[in-house]
Design a protein around this motif. Structure first.
Motif, PDB file in Angstrom:
ATOM      1  N   ILE A 138      64.737   8.845  36.697  1.00  0.00           N
ATOM      2  CA  ILE A 138      64.201   9.462  37.913  1.00  0.00           C
ATOM      3  C   ILE A 138      63.693   8.379  38.861  1.00  0.00           C
ATOM      4  N   VAL A 139      62.911   7.442  38.334  1.00  0.00           N
ATOM      5  CA  VAL A 139      62.380   6.349  39.155  1.00  0.00           C
ATOM      6  C   VAL A 139      63.525   5.528  39.741  1.00  0.00           C
ATOM      7  N   GLU A 140      64.549   5.271  38.934  1.00  0.00           N
ATOM      8  CA  GLU A 140      65.702   4.491  39.378  1.00  0.00           C
ATOM      9  C   GLU A 140      66.390   5.151  40.573  1.00  0.00           C
ATOM     10  N   TYR A 141      66.632   6.456  40.493  1.00  0.00           N
ATOM     11  CA  TYR A 141      67.317   7.143  41.593  1.00  0.00           C
ATOM     12  C   TYR A 141      66.430   7.300  42.817  1.00  0.00           C
ATOM     13  N   VAL A 142      65.140   7.513  42.615  1.00  0.00           N
ATOM     14  CA  VAL A 142      64.236   7.652  43.758  1.00  0.00           C
ATOM     15  C   VAL A 142      64.156   6.340  44.539  1.00  0.00           C
ATOM     16  N   LEU A 143      64.128   5.215  43.835  1.00  0.00           N
ATOM     17  CA  LEU A 143      64.037   3.912  44.500  1.00  0.00           C
ATOM     18  C   LEU A 143      65.361   3.466  45.113  1.00  0.00           C
ATOM     19  N   GLY A 144      66.463   4.030  44.655  1.00  0.00           N
ATOM     20  CA  GLY A 144      67.762   3.745  45.254  1.00  0.00           C
ATOM     21  C   GLY A 144      68.396   2.445  44.797  1.00  0.00           C
ATOM     22  N   ASN A 145      69.527   2.104  45.451  1.00  0.00           N
ATOM     23  CA  ASN A 145      70.305   0.924  45.066  1.00  0.00           C
ATOM     24  C   ASN A 145      69.567  -0.387  45.300  1.00  0.00           C
ATOM     25  N   LEU A 161      67.665  15.580  37.042  1.00  0.00           N
ATOM     26  CA  LEU A 161      66.870  14.795  36.087  1.00  0.00           C
ATOM     27  C   LEU A 161      65.508  15.436  35.845  1.00  0.00           C
ATOM     28  N   VAL A 162      64.913  16.006  36.883  1.00  0.00           N
ATOM     29  CA  VAL A 162      63.625  16.691  36.718  1.00  0.00           C
ATOM     30  C   VAL A 162      63.790  17.935  35.848  1.00  0.00           C
ATOM     31  N   ILE A 163      64.875  18.679  36.030  1.00  0.00           N
ATOM     32  CA  ILE A 163      65.149  19.845  35.185  1.00  0.00           C
ATOM     33  C   ILE A 163      65.298  19.410  33.731  1.00  0.00           C
ATOM     34  N   GLN A 164      65.993  18.297  33.519  1.00  0.00           N
ATOM     35  CA  GLN A 164      66.155  17.766  32.170  1.00  0.00           C
ATOM     36  C   GLN A 164      64.795  17.385  31.580  1.00  0.00           C
ATOM     37  N   LEU A 165      63.951  16.773  32.364  1.00  0.00           N
ATOM     38  CA  LEU A 165      62.622  16.369  31.905  1.00  0.00           C
ATOM     39  C   LEU A 165      61.760  17.601  31.593  1.00  0.00           C
ATOM     40  N   ASP A 185      66.426   1.919  29.298  1.00  0.00           N
ATOM     41  CA  ASP A 185      67.605   2.764  29.161  1.00  0.00           C
ATOM     42  C   ASP A 185      68.347   2.467  27.856  1.00  0.00           C
ATOM     43  N   SER A 186      68.845   1.271  27.712  1.00  0.00           N
ATOM     44  CA  SER A 186      69.666   0.933  26.546  1.00  0.00           C
ATOM     45  C   SER A 186      68.882   0.894  25.243  1.00  0.00           C
ATOM     46  N   ILE A 187      67.755   0.224  25.246  1.00  0.00           N
ATOM     47  CA  ILE A 187      66.982   0.087  24.006  1.00  0.00           C
ATOM     48  C   ILE A 187      66.464   1.437  23.499  1.00  0.00           C
ATOM     49  N   PRO A 188      65.868   2.276  24.358  1.00  0.00           N
ATOM     50  CA  PRO A 188      65.430   3.571  23.832  1.00  0.00           C
ATOM     51  C   PRO A 188      66.571   4.410  23.237  1.00  0.00           C
ATOM     52  N   MET A 189      67.722   4.430  23.885  1.00  0.00           N
ATOM     53  CA  MET A 189      68.829   5.225  23.361  1.00  0.00           C
ATOM     54  C   MET A 189      69.400   4.615  22.081  1.00  0.00           C
ATOM     55  N   SER A 190      69.400   3.289  21.990  1.00  0.00           N
ATOM     56  CA  SER A 190      69.827   2.634  20.748  1.00  0.00           C
ATOM     57  C   SER A 190      68.859   2.955  19.622  1.00  0.00           C
ATOM     58  N   VAL A 201      62.017  10.438  18.659  1.00  0.00           N
ATOM     59  CA  VAL A 201      63.231  10.395  19.479  1.00  0.00           C
ATOM     60  C   VAL A 201      62.999  11.110  20.812  1.00  0.00           C
ATOM     61  N   SER A 202      62.179  12.156  20.809  1.00  0.00           N
ATOM     62  CA  SER A 202      61.870  12.842  22.063  1.00  0.00           C
ATOM     63  C   SER A 202      61.120  11.921  23.018  1.00  0.00           C
ATOM     64  N   ALA A 203      60.171  11.159  22.495  1.00  0.00           N
ATOM     65  CA  ALA A 203      59.425  10.220  23.337  1.00  0.00           C
ATOM     66  C   ALA A 203      60.361   9.180  23.940  1.00  0.00           C
ATOM     67  N   LEU A 204      61.283   8.674  23.135  1.00  0.00           N
ATOM     68  CA  LEU A 204      62.232   7.676  23.635  1.00  0.00           C
ATOM     69  C   LEU A 204      63.139   8.264  24.715  1.00  0.00           C
ATOM     70  N   ILE A 205      63.594   9.481  24.503  1.00  0.00           N
ATOM     71  CA  ILE A 205      64.462  10.119  25.498  1.00  0.00           C
ATOM     72  C   ILE A 205      63.676  10.430  26.770  1.00  0.00           C
ATOM     73  N   MET A 206      62.414  10.821  26.627  1.00  0.00           N
ATOM     74  CA  MET A 206      61.596  11.093  27.820  1.00  0.00           C
ATOM     75  C   MET A 206      61.336   9.816  28.607  1.00  0.00           C
ATOM     76  N   ILE A 207      61.122   8.701  27.910  1.00  0.00           N
ATOM     77  CA  ILE A 207      60.961   7.414  28.605  1.00  0.00           C
ATOM     78  C   ILE A 207      62.204   7.124  29.432  1.00  0.00           C
ATOM     79  N   ARG A 208      63.359   7.314  28.833  1.00  0.00           N
ATOM     80  CA  ARG A 208      64.619   7.079  29.544  1.00  0.00           C
ATOM     81  C   ARG A 208      64.767   8.016  30.737  1.00  0.00           C
ATOM     82  N   SER A 209      64.428   9.293  30.560  1.00  0.00           N
ATOM     83  CA  SER A 209      64.561  10.261  31.652  1.00  0.00           C
ATOM     84  C   SER A 209      63.635   9.910  32.812  1.00  0.00           C
ATOM     85  N   ILE A 210      62.414   9.531  32.511  1.00  0.00           N
ATOM     86  CA  ILE A 210      61.474   9.135  33.566  1.00  0.00           C
ATOM     87  C   ILE A 210      61.995   7.894  34.287  1.00  0.00           C
TER      88      ILE A 210
END
Length: 181
Positions: A119-126, A61-65, A141-146, A107-116
């Motif tokens: 990252i936060v989601e995976y770092v914080l875990g289940n 995810l960091v590489i993608q960002l 996640d859903s709204i930015p991609m929509s 669209v780049s800003a929206l995708i970057m919001i989702r990517s960030i």
């Protein structure tokens, strides 16, 4: 591809930070590398290396960002350069390259919001806040991609077809039936 076509459309190849012929390849390979690293995380997870799996997902995810940040930087540098020394094609009143760049920024800003968020989601875990509260998945996640899909639906860059003559662009019909050859 839209950025590369926009640069070619205004004949601004010499103003691009990354050579236009390598532009799409560069960012596609960044995405491929990101996906491969994230995909291999499942192997680590299956083998019982959950921490290593988590690190692999976050690294992907960091590489993608980073790749997306480089894309954004390339677009900004191009816009600044073409504003300083515009090409004749960029000055045509029928040319909508500025609107296309602004659409790409949105669209780049929206995708970057989702990517960030990812990252936060995976770092914080289940047990982290994002996965334990459903509203965060909708908002980040859903709204930015929509919104990305809606923006591309409204402002699809169909006027960036290769080989179009800019002087005759307004005369080209949306559809054209060619006589038998």
């Amino acid at each position: 591809m839209t950025l590369g076509r926009t640069i070619r459309y205004v004949k601004g190849e010499h103003l691009s930070f990354i050579r236009v012929s390598r532009l799409t390849k560069t960012f596609v390979w960044g995405d491929v590398l990101s996906f491969v690293i994230q995909g291999n995380s499942s192997t680590f997870s299956i083998l019982g290396y959950t921490t290593l799996a988590k690190v692999a997902v976050v690294a992907g995810l960091v590489i993608q960002l980073i790749s997306f940040s480089l894309f954004w930087l390339t677009a900004v540098i191009f816009e600044r350069r073409i504003n300083r020394s515009p090409t004749p094609e960029s000055l045509l009143p029928t040319n909508s390259w500025r609107k296309l760049l602004h659409m790409l920024y949105a669209v780049s800003a929206l995708i970057m919001i989702r990517s960030i968020f990812r990252i936060v989601e995976y770092v914080l875990g289940n047990n982290g806040y994002p996965l334990s509260h459903e509203w965060t998945l909708y908002i980040f996640d859903s709204i930015p991609m929509s919104m990305v899909m809606v923006i591309f639906l409204i402002r699809y860059p169909d006027d960036l077809k290769p080989g179009l003559d800019l002087d005759r662009h307004s005369e080209i019909p949306l559809t054209y039936n060619y006589p038998e050859v």
